[in-house]
Each structure stands twice: as C-alpha cells, then as structure tokens.
Design an enzyme around this catalytic site. Structure first.
Site, PDB file in Angstrom:
ATOM      1  CG  ASN A 102      -1.897  -1.136   1.226  1.00 18.14           C
ATOM      2  OD1 ASN A 102      -2.531  -1.414   0.216  1.00 18.14           O
ATOM      3  ND2 ASN A 102      -2.019  -1.826   2.347  1.00 18.14           N
ATOM      4  CE1 TYR A 103       0.076   4.488   3.729  1.00 16.78           C
ATOM      5  CE2 TYR A 103       0.098   2.227   4.488  1.00 16.78           C
ATOM      6  CZ  TYR A 103      -0.479   3.474   4.476  1.00 16.78           C
ATOM      7  OH  TYR A 103      -1.623   3.709   5.208  1.00 16.78           O
TER       8      TYR A 103
END
Length: 845
Positions: A803-804
């Site tokens: 996600n990051y």
C-alpha cells in the site's frame, strides 16, 4: 471470506472513516520494536526525511504544572489560547464560550454528518477536493496542477434514489488489447536481461492482458465504464441444523433449540477453545445478542436460558471438531473432487465483462453470519453479525445488462446503473453500520489505474513539499491558535508519518490519529522530547519518543495548558479542515499522500544507501527487507508474533545445524585424504556448536529417513512391475538395501569424535573443495534467513509493500541488482502491479 474482514485494502480506506478496527492486540509494555532508534540530536535541516525517533523511555504522567522553557516568551503565545474546559464541554465541540479571536478566524465546527464512502473506501468529505478558500494568504502560491486529474469523484457511491439510471454523457474511447507475457517478459528490448523471468515456465501460453497504462493511464476522471455485466454475489448456504444427539446443555440438561437460536449458539461453541471465549466483553455481547434471538425463537422444550455461566457449549464444540477431523481425513481424490465442485459453482461469479473485456472480480462472496471478533479492545466484539440477504444488497450494473438471479431465495434491494463508480455491489453490515463493497480484483484495470494515480500523486508532492514545509514552519509561530495547531499537526504527519485520525463513536474502539490525539497521549520531557503513547489503527499501540524542534515542544506545552488528560490536544483542528488546507497547498493533497510520499521516499533512500560489491542473493534480499522493515516501523505496521514462530525458528536452527554437519563431514573427508588442508585457513573453522548428543540424534533421524525412503521405493517398484504384469522383487532385495544403510550409519557412529570421515563414493580433492565452497555459501545464506525471519516477527512487511511503497522502486531495484522479482513480490503482487513491472532500471521515486 473471513467473517469480519474489511472489504477494502489499506490503501482504499478513508482517512476519517468510522470503521471497525482490524489489527493486533494492544501491546502491554513499551517495546523498542515499535519505533526506529535514531540519533539523539535532531537537526531540522534534513527536511526531506521523516523524524527518526529517539530512544524510548517508560511513559510518565503529565504534571499539571508547566514545564520550564528558557525560550518561552509572552510574544509567542497565540492570541486564541484555549481556556480550561471540562470533558463535557469538549464533547459539545466547544460550542460554548469560544474566544472572539477564534470566532474571527475560524467558523464554528459543524455537526459531523454520517459519510458515504466511495468505491475506494474514502468518504466524500475526505476525498472530494474542497473549494479553495477566498482568504488564502498571499504568501501561499499554489502551483497550477496538471489538467485531467480529479481526486474527488473517483468511485463515489451515488447518493440518489436506487433504480434511476445515470445518463452517460460521453463514450469511452476504445482501446487496443495487447499481449503481456507473464513475469515481465515484455520488458523493453533495450533494457538488460530481466530477472523477472520464471524458471521452467518459458513454454507457457502467453496471457492476454489489457495494457491500460500504455493507452490511458489516468482514465477520463469521471466515467469508468460504458458496459458492465456480472453475476452478482454468492450468498453462504442456509443453516443446516445439528444432528439430534448434539444439544447445548443448560444447568446440565440438554436444550431443544430451534435452528435460529441453535445457529448462534454454534457460533460460540466453535470458538470455545479460542482466547475470544475467555474475554468478558466478548461473552457479554454474545449473550446479549443471543438472548434477543431466543426471545423471538425460544427453546422448544420451554427452557428459559437466563445465565451464561449455566450454559455448556462443549457438545457443540466437540461436534465441530469431529467434523474438522473428518475433512482432514479425506483422501486427496475426495478433496480434489470437493474443490472442483466448489470452483465450478463459483466460476461464473469470478469474472465480469467490463466494456467487453473479461475482468476478474475480487470479493464476490458475501460474509457468512457469525460473531464479530474485532481487534484489540473493541467494545462490540462478540456481537452477532446478521445474515446478509438479497434484500440487503444494491447491485451496480450496466443499464442493458441481464439482471443476475441470487443463489438464495429473495430479490435485490435495488439496481443502479452508475458508470462513475467501480463497485459491483454494496450493503451495510449491522455491527458498526459500515458499507461493504464488491470491487474488481487487485490486478484489474480500474484497480491498477487507482494504484498508479495514488503513487503518482505522492511523486507530485516532491515538487511542492519544500514550499509546504516552509509554510507550516512559519505557522508554528502563528498568533492564531487554529493555524498553530494545524501547523504542529502537519509537522507530526510529515515527520513521523502519523495517520490523520478522526473522532470515534462510543461503540468503536478507542483508536486515534494525529488530529484526534488527547492530552493523555502526549507527554513532554525536557529539553525537547515528545513521548507518544496511544492506540493507532487496528488497535496497534504506538509508543515513540522523539526529539522535536524547540518551537514544536513549546506549542505542545501551550496546547496542553489548562486541559484535562481526556481533552483534545488539537481542539481547533480536525481531519476535514486539515485536508481542505492541504488541498489548497496542492490539488488532491491529503494527509495520507504525505504518508505514502514519506514511506516511498524513505524506502528509495535506504535502498540507494546499499552499494553491493560481490554480494550474494541472500545479502541483497536481507538489505531489501531491512529497508522495508524500517519503513514498516516508521508507519507503525506492527503485528503480534505468529504463534508458530518459535517452532519455525527451531526448524530453521535444526536445518542450519544439519548444513554445518554436512560441512563438517566434508572437511573431515578432505583432511583424511590430504592432511595439508588442515593448515588452510579456509577450512580452519570448525563446527564446535554441534554437540555429540545432537549429532547422535541427527544421525538417527537420517537413518530413519533413509530406511523409509528405501521401503517406499521398494513398494513403488513392485507396483510398477505388477502393472507391467512382471514378477515383483523378492523381499531379500529390500533387506539387502536396509543392510547397506545399517553399515553406512555404523560407519558414521565409529567416526564420531575422530575428526575423520569417508564418503560413500570416492571424490577428488578438487571436487570436495567445490562442494565445500557451495555448502559454506548455503550455511551463510541460511543464517541470514534466520536473522531476517527473527527480526521481522513483529513487523508486518506486507502492508507497506502493498500500500505505501511504489512498486516501481522494487521493479527497478531488482533489475539493477539482478534479483528475481519473484523473490520479493508474490505472484499476486506481480499481477496487481503489471504497470510497474516495466519500470526502467534507473527509475527513481
């Protein structure tokens, strides 16, 4: 699917959404694994890096008296300082008694309305770019944004009456469909040989993939599709009553429950031996909801169940355990047949037709009823999750598409034809009132576009971050309390990668983020350290001690003055106002973009710090995982160590010893042939950590494995001979093989402690040296794997990786350092990020 799983990934969640937390249990004591140990001194000149937390110390209670500050002055106190107020006043959103200065600079907070989430999980309030304020100060020069980007209306569920079709104003351009070979085979011809090629799969058929990133990577900003056909969702099968001999007991007597009440009792019975059943809150919520069910569906024998302590769920638990044992005892053929029947039944739900393309659907199964487990100290854990029926579900489908028929009796709640959103179905769960959505799979066109836009927005922040930092640095000394609080919150979000946070209701877990911090969560320690101690997302404890700028330290002291521990630290700031301000600084900027930007930029910097010279593959992987681990710690992506971690580590240690045992035998064999090798430093290192008891046990296990292997081979050979209608081997053949094995291990027993060894087959010294070199490398690699496994036992590396961290960082790094992408990205992630797999080797975030 899990009974209480949230239907969207971490990157799809709203910053301020009121959702059920899903995380690990609260940590009971301060631990160093919750933060990165950094330098003792903090230098603000390093603006491009998040703050490195300092050494942690146990939290101490905040004293009512002010902390002495040599830099304190009356000129630095904001005009709109906060008066003392009670918790009751705080809960009324400071409606009474605001200062005149505050009223002149900030509108009173509006009552928060319940938000509708868009298809990415974000609320309208948090994701829709706010209209720029007319009163923006002149010093803030906002750069023109590139046309065509719209962060607001992406995948937003419509807020109109169900059943009305939306007029499609424009036609989506037709795209060419190209073929993308699996595992990065379509890399640019000019580039180096790709490390992404899978072994043994060169002859696989090419998979047809829609290469949207070469056609229209940003989409049109509003219309997501022109035609959409799908088959809805799969509902879990109806409840089947337990056999007549399996009964719940109350006060020692069997109870004849109707199916509705028996099903709920079974939910608890199945969890009887789990930690949930030992939780008082869990038990209370379950019993309260079960009594409501029994009120409408009482026991058929007239038994009145009023005491939880008198209930005996053991018969139900034992029945479910026996059913599990039966499934495990199924033959491989039976398991394959059951799986095939399940796959055949679900086949039509797994794909949809999007503009004529076949796209995979993600979560097409409706959650079955059960007991809500929650994470951490969730006040609703143990509550009954109701069965979802067709009447609860709204479908989104093409206007001319055939309407799917539910696989259980009932009619859909509503039909919509909204081509500006990407969800296929939605409903509202009964525990926290959250919206659940069915989306396309992670590797689909629409999901890929969303991911790419998210990381591109984070990269865009690089062009604005210096100006934004200068602005909030200036506001740290603002005479307006609201501006000063906002600047301080931005400082923490930027430097510590904190989540923005939002207020929670009484029936939600007490988790907080930056904007919702209370005074009790932040402690000051002279001269310039701030200690954070609170429950973050998923009830994961965030404990961190960091050195900060003197002005930030001073601001926190001012914000805490005349407040109680349960008062809000930033009482003039909320997530919505913060994101509106950020959007004025850069179009589409939210607090979460800072988090993605800091994670990816930090990861890129850490990877670039490693200059590999003759490094092994495992050393490169360890360096990658170390960088990933530091980002995960920065983002507070913790987890509880797996229950099987100790057993897993013990197996790894045994394998490590076994490799060293093999190396020892080769060394001794080499010394037996040529004594001069004993003086060679290359082979001087012995295996002193292998004690005699372990060697005896290891050789005994090796002997048992060899015997078992010989017996199985003998049986297989005879089966093959029987199939060919030939005479089977005599038992004496097996006996001869077993005798050879006995002789070999008798020889090993005699060699113990002599530092001499002979090999089964004679080998030259050159061959033995070559074998020793390879085995030494395997020993080193396995030791690195053990270290890496142990260091990451309480860190969730997957969350940041999915996600990051911009996946192009990983793809480019793998090409540069000749690391197979499969060593880092699973097949699922390669499918999720096809657009990133073609990043050039010199690509940088």
């Amino acid at each position: 699917m899990p009974t209480d799983s949230v239907m969207f990934s971490d990157d799809d969640r709203p910053l301020a959404a009121k959702s059920a937390p899903n995380g690990n249990n609260r940590v009971n004591a301060p631990q160093t694994n919750g933060h990165v140990k950094g330098p003792k001194d903090y230098e603000m000149s390093d603006d491009d890096q998040p703050l490195k937390p300092g050494k942690a110390s146990p939290p101490r209670k905040r004293k009512n008296g002010a902390i002495s500050d040599p830099l304190s002055s009356d000129d630095d106190v904001p005009l709109a300082s906060s008066p003392a107020k009670s918790t009751k006043l705080k809960k009324q959103n400071n409606k009474e008694g605001p200062s005149k200065e505050r009223m002149a600079n900030k509108k009173p907070p509006k009552k928060r309305a319940k938000r509708q989430r868009d298809s990415s999980g974000s609320s309208e309030e948090d994701t829709k770019p706010p209209v720029a304020k007319k009163g923006i100060r002149k010093s803030r020069k906002i750069k023109e944004e590139s046309a065509g980007y719209d962060s607001s209306d992406d995948d937003k569920p419509i807020a109109k009456k169900a059943g009305k079709s939306q007029v499609i104003k424009e036609e989506q351009p037709s795209f060419e469909v190209a073929k993308l070979k699996k595992r990065g085979k379509a890399m640019k011809e000019e580039g180096p040989a790709s490390p992404m090629k899978g072994k043994g799969k060169k002859n696989e058929e090419e998979e047809e993939v829609f290469r949207w990133w070469e056609q229209d990577p940003n989409g049109d900003g509003s219309m997501k599709w022109t035609k959409l056909e799908h088959n809805g969702v799969i509902f879990p099968p109806p409840y089947e009553p337990l056999p007549s001999h399996v009964k719940l007991k109350y006060n020692g007597k069997p109870v004849d429950l109707p199916p509705e009440a028996e099903e709920v009792a079974g939910f608890y019975g199945a969890m009887l031996e789990t930690p949930h059943a030992q939780d008082a809150v869990f038990n209370k919520n379950f019993f309260d909801d079960w009594k409501k069910v029994m009120k409408n569906h009482p026991a058929r024998d007239g038994t009145k169940i009023t005491s939880f302590e008198l209930c005996d769920f053991r018969p139900l638990f034992e029945y479910f355990e026996s059913e599990k044992a039966k499934k495990k005892a199924m033959t491989s053929e039976e398991k394959k047949a059951a799986k095939k029947a399940k796959d055949d039944m679900e086949a039509k739900y797994t794909f949809c037709l999007l503009d004529g393309r076949k796209e995979k659907v993600g979560n097409f199964r409706v959650e079955p009823p059960g007991l809500f487990r929650g994470r951490g100290e969730h006040p609703r854990k143990g509550a009954l999750k109701s069965r979802v029926r067709p009447e609860d579900i709204t479908l989104n489908i093409g206007k001319d598409a055939p309407i799917p028929i539910p696989n259980v009796p009932g009619n859909w709640k509503a039909l919509q034809h909204d081509n500006t959103v990407t969800w296929l179905a939605n409903w509202t769960e009964n525990i926290n009132g959250n919206h659940k959505y069915v989306f396309l799979a992670a590797g689909s066109t629409l999901k890929g576009q969303s991911d790419m836009q998210k990381f591109e927005k984070a990269r865009e922040l690089k062009n604005h971050v210096d100006r934004i930092r200068q602005n909030y640095q200036s506001d740290l000394k603002s005479k307006v309390m609201a501006d000063r609080q906002r600047a301080t919150a931005m400082y923490f979000i930027d430097k510590l990668a904190l989540r923005a946070g939002n207020e929670k209701g009484e029936d939600e877990a007490d988790t907080v983020g930056c904007c919702s911090l209370r005074c009790e969560h932040v402690t000051l320690e002279a001269p310039n350290s701030v200690i954070f101690d609170f429950l973050g997302k998923d009830s994961i404890r965030y404990y961190n001690k960091v050195p900060v700028e003197p002005q930030v330290f001073k601001n926190i002291r001012i914000f805490k003055e005349n407040k109680n521990d349960d008062d809000s630290l930033f009482d003039r700031v909320n997530t919505s106002s913060l994101n509106k301000h950020l959007n004025n600084e850069m179009k589409g900027l939210t607090a979460k973009v800072f988090r993605t930007f800091n994670a990816s930029s930090t990861f890129q910097r850490l990877l670039d710090e490693h200059k590999f010279t003759d490094a092994t593959l495992q050393e490169k992987l360890n360096a990658y995982n170390k960088a990933n681990r530091e980002v995960a710690i920065l983002c507070n992506h913790q987890r509880t160590a797996p229950k099987t971690h100790d057993q897993s580590m013990e197996r790894m240690r045994n394998k490590y010893r076994a490799l060293k045992y093999d190396r020892m035998k080769l060394r001794h064999a080499l010394f037996s042939i040529e004594k001069k090798y004993k003086k060679n430093e290359k082979y001087a290192e012995d295996e002193s950590d292998l004690d005699e008891d372990w060697i005896v046990n290891h050789e005994e296990q090796l002997k048992m494995k060899e015997i078992e292997k010989a017996e199985k081979k003998f049986a297989r050979d005879n089966e093959k001979l029987a199939e060919d209608q030939q005479k089977p081997q005599d038992k004496s053949v097996l006996e001869d093989r077993l005798a050879v094995i006995e002789d070999d291990f008798d020889r090993l027993a005699k060699e113990r402690g002599t530092k001499k060894a002979t090999l089964k087959r004679e080998k030259t010294t050159e061959k033995i040296e070559e074998m020793l070199d390879k085995l030494t490398e395997r020993v080193k690699a396995h030791k690195l794997q053990m270290i890496d496994r142990d260091e990451t036992k309480e860190i969730a590396l997957g969350t940041s990786k999915i996600n990051y961290l911009d996946p192009r960082i990983t793809a480019a790094w793998c090409q540069t350092h000749s690391v197979p992408i499969e060593k880092i990205f699973s097949k699922t992630l390669v499918t999720k990020f096809p657009w990133a797999m073609e990043a050039a080797p010199d690509w940088k975030f």
